[in-house]
Design a protein around this motif. Structure first.
Motif, PDB file in Angstrom:
ATOM      1  N   GLY A  67       0.708  -1.124  -0.089  1.00 39.58           N
ATOM      2  CA  GLY A  67       0.013   0.015   0.131  1.00 39.58           C
ATOM      3  C   GLY A  67       0.798   1.238  -0.043  1.00 39.58           C
ATOM      4  O   GLY A  67       0.531   2.338   0.456  1.00 39.58           O
ATOM      5  N   PHE A  68       2.134   1.146  -0.452  1.00 41.55           N
ATOM      6  CA  PHE A  68       2.858   2.533  -0.291  1.00 41.55           C
ATOM      7  C   PHE A  68       2.393   3.465  -1.493  1.00 41.55           C
ATOM      8  O   PHE A  68       1.912   3.143  -2.536  1.00 41.55           O
ATOM      9  CB  PHE A  68       4.351   2.048  -1.141  1.00 41.55           C
ATOM     10  N   SER A  69       2.540   4.827  -1.235  1.00 39.76           N
ATOM     11  CA  SER A  69       2.256   5.668  -1.945  1.00 39.76           C
ATOM     12  C   SER A  69       3.106   6.980  -1.687  1.00 39.76           C
ATOM     13  O   SER A  69       3.046   7.692  -0.704  1.00 39.76           O
ATOM     14  CB  SER A  69       0.689   6.010  -1.889  1.00 39.76           C
ATOM     15  N   ASP A  70       3.633   7.430  -2.443  1.00 43.50           N
ATOM     16  CA  ASP A  70       4.411   8.686  -2.561  1.00 43.50           C
ATOM     17  C   ASP A  70       3.423   9.871  -1.992  1.00 43.50           C
ATOM     18  O   ASP A  70       4.143  10.928  -1.338  1.00 43.50           O
ATOM     19  CB  ASP A  70       5.470   9.126  -3.816  1.00 43.50           C
ATOM     20  N   GLU A  76       1.422  13.695   4.283  1.00 45.58           N
ATOM     21  CA  GLU A  76       1.623  13.655   5.630  1.00 45.58           C
ATOM     22  C   GLU A  76       2.719  14.397   5.964  1.00 45.58           C
ATOM     23  O   GLU A  76       2.698  15.195   7.130  1.00 45.58           O
ATOM     24  CB  GLU A  76       1.898  12.176   5.911  1.00 45.58           C
ATOM     25  N   ALA A  77       3.913  14.567   5.185  1.00 47.78           N
ATOM     26  CA  ALA A  77       4.938  15.764   5.705  1.00 47.78           C
ATOM     27  C   ALA A  77       4.438  17.050   5.792  1.00 47.78           C
ATOM     28  O   ALA A  77       4.870  17.854   6.699  1.00 47.78           O
ATOM     29  CB  ALA A  77       6.550  15.226   4.581  1.00 47.78           C
ATOM     30  N   VAL A  78       3.561  17.112   4.692  1.00 43.14           N
ATOM     31  CA  VAL A  78       3.047  18.742   4.833  1.00 43.14           C
ATOM     32  C   VAL A  78       2.396  18.859   5.915  1.00 43.14           C
ATOM     33  O   VAL A  78       2.494  20.035   6.563  1.00 43.14           O
ATOM     34  CB  VAL A  78       2.647  18.885   3.101  1.00 43.14           C
ATOM     35  N   SER A  79       1.236  18.003   6.177  1.00 44.15           N
ATOM     36  CA  SER A  79       0.611  18.350   7.452  1.00 44.15           C
ATOM     37  C   SER A  79       1.369  18.333   8.734  1.00 44.15           C
ATOM     38  O   SER A  79       1.206  19.138   9.588  1.00 44.15           O
ATOM     39  CB  SER A  79      -0.560  17.411   7.487  1.00 44.15           C
TER      40      SER A  79
END
Ligand code: HEC
Ligand code: HEC
Length: 286
Positions: A67-70, A76-79
């Protein structure tokens, strides 16, 4: 394909059986290393397709069991970054200078924010890194018109100077010539007197009485300036509007009213706090 193997008599290698005009094609086998790499690649790609997103499908794509997704990772990193920032922004708004300075993380955050906001909003008037132009003060020195403490700077940025806001900083340099408070001769005397204040080699007493009568209320008895009035120190060699006789005469004749916009309507309190920390650090900080 024929089954009877035929061996080429010169090279000792099997032939494919294809022959043209007496020339036969050799059936040289693939090198083992090459085959090895090919089989490993096949196994690896099957594993990849099972684990990772791989194929476009009619609606969407094959997601793979990991289930990997860039895209999800970036969002997630932005939030997380926004959450971290909003915590620090909130801390900045209420904190006094000592509290901010005591917290290295908060200080670093304020400096980074302040620097980029300064580039976006202030450099048009104050020059690159706040080095200033005629009429636009240099923010890198420790000479302040209205005060160089963190609180003073924050007040200046929030409400501006002679800006369109009830709490803006006011008072201005009077237009002594244009408004006919003083004669042309008196202004000439005052120009010489003002220049003598920052140059001890020249003596001028003729303007002294006029200075006491007209100027000390804002510039102070010794001409060192007062911050309540934003009146510059006339005894240093630093000139906002130029220190040659013609510029000083223009200042006395026409007055001066530098306008600095108020930023409370364009920037948030946290942004103004960050800018104040940055500007404070430029001048070495009072
Ligand atoms: C439209 C031009 C303009 C812009 C944009 C501007 N300033 Fe100013 N600023 C001035 C002028 C002109 C003065 C001097 C006012 C005076 O003569 O008292 C000044 C004065 C100041 C002072 C007071 C300096 C002192 O010696 O007390 C500070 C601090 C300051 N600006 C910070 C900023 C910051 C931070 C920004 C960006 C958010 C900014 N300015 C954007 C024109 C501008
Ligand atoms: C009402 C207050 C007030 C009075 C009175 C006043 N000044 Fe000023 N003066 C100022 C202010 C404020 C400034 C800065 C204006 C600005 O930043 O745009 C200034 C600026 C100046 C400057 C420019 C300094 C520079 O660095 O370029 C000179 C020179 C000066 N005044 C001389 C005088 C003299 C001489 C008198 C008396 C005849 C006088 N002023 C009276 C408020 C005053």
């Amino acid at each position: 394909m024929s089954t009877d193997k035929k061996i080429d008599e010169y090279s000792g290698t099997e032939t494919t059986g294809h022959e043209w005009d007496g020339i036969e094609e050799l059936n040289t086998p693939m090198p083992r290393w090459w085959l090895g790499i090919m089989f490993v690649s096949i196994i690896w790609s099957i594993g990849y397709v099972i684990l990772m997103p791989a194929f476009p499908l009619l609606h969407g794509y094959s997601k793979g069991i990991l289930g990997f997704s860039d895209r999800v990772r970036v969002s997630e990193a932005v939030s997380k970054m926004h959450a971290d920032r909003s915590v620090q922004s909130q801390q900045l708004v209420g904190a006094d200078f000592e509290t901010i300075r005591a917290d290295p993380n908060l200080m670093r955050f304020a400096m980074a924010q302040g620097k980029s906001l300064f580039g976006d909003n202030c450099e048009t008037c104050h020059g690159a890194r706040g080095r200033g132009f005629t009429g636009y003060p240099n923010l890198n020195d420790d000479i302040w018109l209205w005060g160089g403490s963190y609180e003073d700077i924050r007040q200046t940025i929030t409400y501006g100077i002679r800006a369109d806001h009830d709490e803006t900083r006011l008072s201005s340099m009077v237009a002594y010539g244009r408004d006919e408070f003083l004669s042309s001769g008196e202004i000439d005397d005052l120009v010489q007197f003002v220049l003598s204040l920052s140059d001890p080699t020249t003596q001028n007493t003729r303007g002294a009485a006029l200075f006491t009568q007209n100027c000390v209320s804002c510039h102070g008895a010794e001409g060192r300036g007062t911050r309540e009035n934003g009146a510059p120190d006339l005894t240093d060699a630093d000139w906002l509007y130029g220190g040659d006789p013609a510029s000083v005469r223009t200042t006395l004749f026409n007055g001066r009213e530098g306008v600095m916009p108020n930023w409370n309507e364009r920037l948030g309190a946290d942004q103004i706090a960050a800018l104040s920390i940055y500007v404070h650090s430029l001048g070495g900080g009072e």
